[in-house]
Design an enzyme around this catalytic site. Structure first.
Site, PDB file in Angstrom:
ATOM      1  N   LYS A 100       0.837  -1.202   0.000  1.00  0.00           N
ATOM      2  CA  LYS A 100       0.000   0.000   0.000  1.00  0.00           C
ATOM      3  C   LYS A 100       0.878   1.261   0.000  1.00  0.00           C
ATOM      4  O   LYS A 100       0.598   2.223  -0.723  1.00  0.00           O
ATOM      5  CB  LYS A 100      -0.934  -0.017   1.213  1.00  0.00           C
ATOM      6  CG  LYS A 100      -2.039  -1.056   1.063  1.00  0.00           C
ATOM      7  CD  LYS A 100      -2.742  -1.410   2.362  1.00  0.00           C
ATOM      8  CE  LYS A 100      -3.728  -2.556   2.148  1.00  0.00           C
ATOM      9  NZ  LYS A 100      -4.268  -3.124   3.391  1.00  0.00           N
ATOM     10  N   GLN A 151      -4.226  -1.860   9.878  1.00  0.00           N
ATOM     11  CA  GLN A 151      -4.185  -3.166   9.210  1.00  0.00           C
ATOM     12  C   GLN A 151      -4.820  -4.237  10.088  1.00  0.00           C
ATOM     13  O   GLN A 151      -4.448  -4.416  11.241  1.00  0.00           O
ATOM     14  CB  GLN A 151      -2.724  -3.527   8.869  1.00  0.00           C
ATOM     15  CG  GLN A 151      -2.579  -4.802   8.074  1.00  0.00           C
ATOM     16  CD  GLN A 151      -3.195  -4.732   6.676  1.00  0.00           C
ATOM     17  OE1 GLN A 151      -3.035  -3.750   5.957  1.00  0.00           O
ATOM     18  NE2 GLN A 151      -3.930  -5.768   6.299  1.00  0.00           N
ATOM     19  N   ASP A 210     -10.976   3.080   4.574  1.00  0.00           N
ATOM     20  CA  ASP A 210     -11.262   1.655   4.339  1.00  0.00           C
ATOM     21  C   ASP A 210     -12.625   1.251   4.909  1.00  0.00           C
ATOM     22  O   ASP A 210     -12.935   0.062   5.010  1.00  0.00           O
ATOM     23  CB  ASP A 210     -10.150   0.781   4.937  1.00  0.00           C
ATOM     24  CG  ASP A 210     -10.146  -0.626   4.319  1.00  0.00           C
ATOM     25  OD1 ASP A 210     -10.758  -0.814   3.245  1.00  0.00           O
ATOM     26  OD2 ASP A 210      -9.544  -1.532   4.907  1.00  0.00           O
TER      27      ASP A 210
END
Ligand code: NAP
Length: 282
Positions: free
Chosen positions: A55, A99, A122
């Site tokens: 990423k 994450q 996200d």
């Protein structure tokens, strides 16, 4: 036999998404803004390290900034929250990605919910999830959004189709089920307690695999002419769908790797640019 198969190439979709970002990033930089994604990694999970690195690299390749925060596995929930709060208040940071998964002793839901909705690129917060269910999310979860982007790019019909989603996680199975429903598919969401899973999958005009088990979906589960989207990413770059078997009856199918994965990353970049543009108006 495979001559008319449509392989849904994630890199093509990702390039199309990223191509549209270049101009927007240039315009932002003229205003002194470099879109910036902060990634937080707790612990040493090797797959998570790879994802976070990918990423960060993707950001830099597009002229965006990425900040990486590596935290030890034994950090407390409160210490993690304080890092998230710092990023929430940093005007140079436009997107925050924690994450998943974090170590078990950390309250992941509380940590996700600490992310400011403006920077929740996200779609992991409870509010972001709810907005997605209403079809009103600024930033739906990236993998579900990537699946929808693939369907759109290849002009595959969703309305009226029976979509079978295997998996009901809050970052993947549930939000993609909601997005398909919002596009007027008839959706069945399956999970580990589903009875007669194979028979249900055989009804699917669209099948989304989000299970986390390598080669789980077998060829004889696939209705002839179905569209198969494999979100799985298991050790050894193996998807949740047995690609070669499912290719036989599917009309269209994503490979692993180079299917949903690159589109997920491109979507994350897009959401970060969206967030940077919004920050100008706030
Ligand atoms: P997860 O949180 O582990 O959820 C897995 C889901 O599969 C659960 O809902 C579980 O049901 C269901 N399941 C497990 N065994 C099953 C079975 N035998 N039959 C039917 N359903 C079953 O996983 P996730 O985070 O959603 O991720 C799923 C996959 O997508 C993984 O391979 C992951 O690596 C991949 N992924 C890929 C990307 C990408 O960018 N391509 C991004 C995120 C995740 P229960 O709810 O009943 O336990």
């Amino acid at each position: 036999m495979n001559a008319e198969k449509l392989i849904l190439e994630g890199n093509r979709v990702a390039d199309s998404i990223k191509g549209k970002l270049m101009d927007r990033i240039t315009k932002l930089s003229k205003k002194g803004i470099v879109p910036c994604l902060a990634t937080i990694l707790v612990g040493e999970n090797p797959s998570s390290k790879t994802y976070v690195r990918m990423k960060g690299n993707a950001c830099r390749r597009l002229g965006m900034k990425s900040i990486r925060i590596d935290l030890p596995a034994d950090i407390t929930t409160d210490e993690l929250l304080s890092q998230i709060h710092k990023l929430n208040h940093d005007p140079a940071v436009h997107g925050i990605l924690l994450q998943h998964p974090v170590p078990h002793h950390i309250d992941e839901r509380t940590a996700f919910d600490a992310i400011s909705i403006e920077k929740d690129v996200d779609g992991v917060t409870t509010l972001g999830y709810a907005l997605n269910a209403f079809g009103a999310a600024k930033f739906p979860s990236c993998t579900p959004a990537a699946i929808m982007a693939i369907l759109e790019y290849y002009e595959l019909q969703v309305e009226g189709k029976h979509a079978v989603v295997i998996g009901r996680s809050p970052i993947l199975g549930k939000p993609v089920s909601a997005m398909l429903l919002n596009k007027n598919a008839t959706v069945t969401t399956c999970h580990s307690r589903t009875i007669n899973l194979e028979d249900i999958v055989r009804l699917g005009d669209i099948v989304v695999a989000a299970v986390g088990k390598p080669n789980f979906v077998r060829g004889d589960w696939i209705k002839p002419g179905a569209v198969v989207l494999d979100a799985g990413y298991n050790e050894g770059n193996i998807g949740d769908v047995d690609f070669n078997e499912c290719l036989q009856d599917a009309y269209a199918i994503t490979p692993v790797p180079a299917g949903v994965g690159p589109v997920t990353i491109a979507t994350l970049l897009k959401h970060t640019v969206d967030a940077a543009e919004r920050s100008l108006n706030s």
